[in-house]
Write an enzyme that holds these catalytic residues in place. Structure first.
Site, PDB file in Angstrom:
ATOM      1  N   LYS A  18     -33.955  -7.200  -9.376  1.00 39.86           N
ATOM      2  CA  LYS A  18     -33.289  -7.197  -8.066  1.00 39.86           C
ATOM      3  C   LYS A  18     -31.783  -6.947  -8.201  1.00 39.86           C
ATOM      4  O   LYS A  18     -31.234  -6.056  -7.566  1.00 39.86           O
ATOM      5  CB  LYS A  18     -33.518  -8.541  -7.346  1.00 39.86           C
ATOM      6  CG  LYS A  18     -34.988  -8.890  -7.120  1.00 39.86           C
ATOM      7  CD  LYS A  18     -35.155 -10.206  -6.386  1.00 39.86           C
ATOM      8  CE  LYS A  18     -34.792 -11.449  -7.185  1.00 39.86           C
ATOM      9  NZ  LYS A  18     -35.663 -11.709  -8.359  1.00 39.86           N
ATOM     10  N   ARG A  94     -37.212 -16.799   0.552  1.00 42.74           N
ATOM     11  CA  ARG A  94     -38.253 -17.109  -0.427  1.00 42.74           C
ATOM     12  C   ARG A  94     -39.302 -18.035   0.164  1.00 42.74           C
ATOM     13  O   ARG A  94     -40.152 -18.538  -0.572  1.00 42.74           O
ATOM     14  CB  ARG A  94     -37.644 -17.774  -1.645  1.00 42.74           C
ATOM     15  CG  ARG A  94     -36.735 -16.825  -2.372  1.00 42.74           C
ATOM     16  CD  ARG A  94     -36.403 -17.332  -3.755  1.00 42.74           C
ATOM     17  NE  ARG A  94     -35.217 -16.635  -4.191  1.00 42.74           N
ATOM     18  CZ  ARG A  94     -34.997 -16.273  -5.437  1.00 42.74           C
ATOM     19  NH1 ARG A  94     -35.851 -16.559  -6.381  1.00 42.74           N
ATOM     20  NH2 ARG A  94     -33.893 -15.633  -5.740  1.00 42.74           N
ATOM     21  N   ARG A 129     -31.392 -10.980 -21.184  1.00 44.68           N
ATOM     22  CA  ARG A 129     -30.356 -10.713 -20.169  1.00 44.68           C
ATOM     23  C   ARG A 129     -29.017 -11.318 -20.563  1.00 44.68           C
ATOM     24  O   ARG A 129     -28.944 -12.428 -21.066  1.00 44.68           O
ATOM     25  CB  ARG A 129     -30.769 -11.292 -18.818  1.00 44.68           C
ATOM     26  CG  ARG A 129     -29.590 -11.267 -17.825  1.00 44.68           C
ATOM     27  CD  ARG A 129     -29.971 -11.453 -16.397  1.00 44.68           C
ATOM     28  NE  ARG A 129     -30.825 -12.585 -16.181  1.00 44.68           N
ATOM     29  CZ  ARG A 129     -31.510 -12.784 -15.058  1.00 44.68           C
ATOM     30  NH1 ARG A 129     -31.430 -11.915 -14.079  1.00 44.68           N
ATOM     31  NH2 ARG A 129     -32.262 -13.845 -14.937  1.00 44.68           N
ATOM     32  N   ARG A 158     -27.119 -17.003 -18.511  1.00 42.26           N
ATOM     33  CA  ARG A 158     -27.316 -17.957 -17.412  1.00 42.26           C
ATOM     34  C   ARG A 158     -28.002 -19.224 -17.901  1.00 42.26           C
ATOM     35  O   ARG A 158     -28.851 -19.162 -18.767  1.00 42.26           O
ATOM     36  CB  ARG A 158     -28.199 -17.294 -16.344  1.00 42.26           C
ATOM     37  CG  ARG A 158     -27.459 -16.964 -15.091  1.00 42.26           C
ATOM     38  CD  ARG A 158     -28.272 -16.073 -14.198  1.00 42.26           C
ATOM     39  NE  ARG A 158     -29.501 -16.696 -13.723  1.00 42.26           N
ATOM     40  CZ  ARG A 158     -30.321 -16.120 -12.853  1.00 42.26           C
ATOM     41  NH1 ARG A 158     -30.020 -14.915 -12.377  1.00 42.26           N
ATOM     42  NH2 ARG A 158     -31.410 -16.721 -12.463  1.00 42.26           N
ATOM     43  N   ARG A 169     -39.825 -20.698 -12.724  1.00 40.39           N
ATOM     44  CA  ARG A 169     -39.393 -19.872 -11.583  1.00 40.39           C
ATOM     45  C   ARG A 169     -40.530 -18.967 -11.107  1.00 40.39           C
ATOM     46  O   ARG A 169     -40.697 -18.734  -9.914  1.00 40.39           O
ATOM     47  CB  ARG A 169     -38.182 -19.017 -11.987  1.00 40.39           C
ATOM     48  CG  ARG A 169     -36.865 -19.688 -11.631  1.00 40.39           C
ATOM     49  CD  ARG A 169     -35.779 -19.403 -12.635  1.00 40.39           C
ATOM     50  NE  ARG A 169     -35.346 -18.038 -12.722  1.00 40.39           N
ATOM     51  CZ  ARG A 169     -34.709 -17.532 -13.786  1.00 40.39           C
ATOM     52  NH1 ARG A 169     -34.453 -18.296 -14.832  1.00 40.39           N
ATOM     53  NH2 ARG A 169     -34.317 -16.280 -13.800  1.00 40.39           N
TER      54      ARG A 169
END
Ligand code: AP5
Length: 222
Positions: A18, A94, A129, A158, A169
């Site tokens: 995203k 969400r 990431r 993160r 998640r």
């Protein structure tokens, strides 16, 4: 006459791409990128009460309660730049209650983009990431490596980017996605998010260009 601004929602599992697609979309379409996760991380970093509460949920991969998230997103969308340029809403809604709340405030999307990526690819994307704190750009050690050694040296990770956390998640995502999708059936486009990022982007670009043209020449004005 000025065309009406685009209002875009982008959704998909954790690490489906995203944020990466939003960088590309924003560059061309000049929309205001509103990312629920980024707004929350800013609250966490600022150490506010909302931030402290939000972090407890984020660490468990659960949805942060509506009373924090809904107003935060609503306020960002109500700012002058979002109203004038149009918006690109990333990671919201969400849940059905989040969608309903936004509608009540008068924010309706023109298009709902869903990035579809098989689960087995998501863990690798999360673990690799990295973020550039200076530019905000999203990297991946294998798929989008940093351009220079200087950038490489300052990349950060993160706090919720571990294999264990992304699985949590994903569970949250899977239990909500169908209900949210059913609300946007008529305006949803499904995109294969497992392709290289430029290929994913060209499909999105096609859909947005078409939409943009429709908005400049609304039916009945010709
Ligand atoms: P959020 O920050 O939104 O996290 P997420 O949904 O888990 O999504 P990510 O940001 O992890 O992934 P992405 O899809 O943006 O992927 P990216 O482009 O970075 O939310 C975090 C938490 O905040 C939630 O768990 C929740 O607690 C809370 N929260 C957020 N919104 C909420 C809401 N509305 N209500 C309640 N709580 C909320 O890509 C990932 C990696 O893959 C990168 O390294 C990238 O380089 C790479 N990559 C991207 N595309 C490709 C490609 N095509 N090929 C190969 N690699 C690629």
């Amino acid at each position: 006459e000025k065309a009406e601004p685009l209002r875009v929602m982008i959704s998909g599992a954790p690490a489906s791409g995203k944020g990466t697609q939003c960088e590309l979309i924003r560059t061309k379409y000049d929309l205001v990128h509103v990312a629920a996760g980024d707004l929350l991380r800013a609250e966490v970093a600022a150490g506010t009460e909302n931030g402290k509460r939000a972090k407890e949920y984020m660490e468990k991969g659960q949805l942060v309660p509506d009373e924090i998230v809904v107003m935060m997103v609503k306020e960002r969308l109500s700012q002058q730049d979002s109203l004038e340029k149009g918006w690109l809403l990333d990671g919201y809604p969400r849940s059905v209650s989040q969608a309903t709340a936004l509608k009540k405030f008068g924010f309706d999307p023109d298009i709902f983009i869903l990035l579809e990526v098989p689960e087995e690819l998501l863990v690798e994307r999360v673990v690799g990431r990295r973020l550039d704190p200076v530019t905000g750009k999203i990297y991946h050690l294998k798929y989008s490596p940093p351009e220079t050694d200087e950038i490489a040296a300052r990349l950060t990770q993160r706090f919720d980017d571990t294999e264990e956390k992304v699985k949590l998640r994903l569970l949250t995502h899977n239990s909500n996605v169908e209900a949210v999708l059913s609300l946007y059936e008529g305006i949803t486009i499904r995109i294969d998010g497992s392709l290289p990022k430029q290929e994913v982007y060209s499909e999105i670009d096609c859909a947005l260009t078409k939409l943009h043209e429709q908005k400049q020449a609304p039916l009945g004005s010709l």
